[in-house]
Design an enzyme around this catalytic site. Sequence first.
Site, PDB file in Angstrom:
ATOM      1  N   ARG A 282      -9.488  -5.529 -32.349  1.00 37.26           N
ATOM      2  CA  ARG A 282      -8.949  -4.317 -31.719  1.00 37.26           C
ATOM      3  C   ARG A 282      -8.053  -4.679 -30.555  1.00 37.26           C
ATOM      4  NH1 ARG A 282     -13.891   0.073 -31.748  1.00 37.26           N
ATOM      5  NH2 ARG A 282     -14.498  -0.348 -33.884  1.00 37.26           N
TER       6      ARG A 282
ATOM      7  N   GLU B  63     -19.741 -10.457 -33.408  1.00 39.59           N
ATOM      8  CA  GLU B  63     -18.639  -9.968 -34.247  1.00 39.59           C
ATOM      9  C   GLU B  63     -17.498  -9.606 -33.302  1.00 39.59           C
ATOM     10  OE1 GLU B  63     -19.602  -6.410 -36.567  1.00 39.59           O
ATOM     11  OE2 GLU B  63     -17.524  -5.752 -36.275  1.00 39.59           O
TER      12      GLU B  63
ATOM     13  N   LYS C  58     -22.036  -2.347 -44.691  1.00 45.76           N
ATOM     14  CA  LYS C  58     -22.141  -1.733 -43.364  1.00 45.76           C
ATOM     15  C   LYS C  58     -22.129  -0.216 -43.563  1.00 45.76           C
ATOM     16  CE  LYS C  58     -19.017  -1.130 -39.400  1.00 45.76           C
ATOM     17  NZ  LYS C  58     -18.153  -1.818 -38.431  1.00 45.76           N
TER      18      LYS C  58
HETATM   19  C1  3PG Z   1     -17.792  -1.168 -34.923  1.00 45.50           C
HETATM   20  O1  3PG Z   1     -16.612  -1.467 -34.835  1.00 45.50           O
HETATM   21  O2  3PG Z   1     -18.543  -1.736 -35.720  1.00 45.50           O
HETATM   22  C2  3PG Z   1     -18.291  -0.045 -34.105  1.00 45.50           C
HETATM   23  O3  3PG Z   1     -17.282   0.480 -33.312  1.00 45.50           O
HETATM   24  C3  3PG Z   1     -19.470  -0.320 -33.261  1.00 45.50           C
HETATM   25  O4  3PG Z   1     -20.024   0.926 -33.011  1.00 45.50           O
HETATM   26  P1  3PG Z   1     -20.650   1.287 -31.595  1.00 45.50           P
HETATM   27  O5  3PG Z   1     -19.575   1.009 -30.564  1.00 45.50           O
HETATM   28  O6  3PG Z   1     -21.020   2.733 -31.665  1.00 45.50           O
HETATM   29  O7  3PG Z   1     -21.842   0.396 -31.376  1.00 45.50           O
END
Ligand code: 3PG
Length: 217
Positions: free
Chosen positions: A45, A41, A129
């Site tokens: 960002r 995924e 989610k």
């Molecule tokens: C996301 O965007 O799905 C999360 O930021 C992932 O979360 P994590 O960095 O705590 O694994």
Amino acid sequence: MTQVLTQIRKFGVVPVVTIEDPEDASKLADALLEGGLPCMEVAFRTAAAGEALRRIALCQPDLLLGAGTVLTVDQASEALDAGARFIFSPGFDAEIVAYCLKQNVPVFPGVCTTTDIQAALKSGLKVLKLFPVEPLGGTRYLKAVASPFPGIEFIPTGGVDEGNLSCYLSVPIVVACGGSWIAPAESIAAKNFDGIRDRAVATVKVVQKVRKGSTHE
Ligand code: 3PG
């Protein structure tokens, strides 16, 4: 749509990646393929997200590619044009969900309350989610918030790592977990693709161990 969900369910984990330099995209995809976890995924960002998706879709068609942190319909459209086959959002946005469903693309909006879940159900979704699951209270929260909604399944994300993964995967309503621990931004920046491959291998072992020991699939 069903095929993508079947694959996500089979992998048990969706690695979340933040790519700053599109040059890293292909090597990162190779590391996950070599590690036996061919799924990614790409988080919207960074400005490189669209280009990273395009490169991976072109060079590694065997990898199940999706986009995350999708906050607008425009980003969803950019991601799909670039080759993403599923969409994750941190929260529930009815317009993004409607757009993806119209395109016949699986969409997994983030929910964290019963109100969010009801809104997502209204849009016709059945797999959501749950974000950010660890600060919310982990598996205890997951089971409690899910209890009024039979038939709904979850992809817990946010604070999941190699240490707590098996606890989440042992919950029957968990399709898979999402997380950045396999390919954290620091490892990508340091071009430590061997480390990412090794974490993918370790993750696959955890998934296999839980699935072997469980009575549900
Ligand atoms: C996301 O965007 O799905 C999360 O930021 C992932 O979360 P994590 O960095 O705590 O694994």
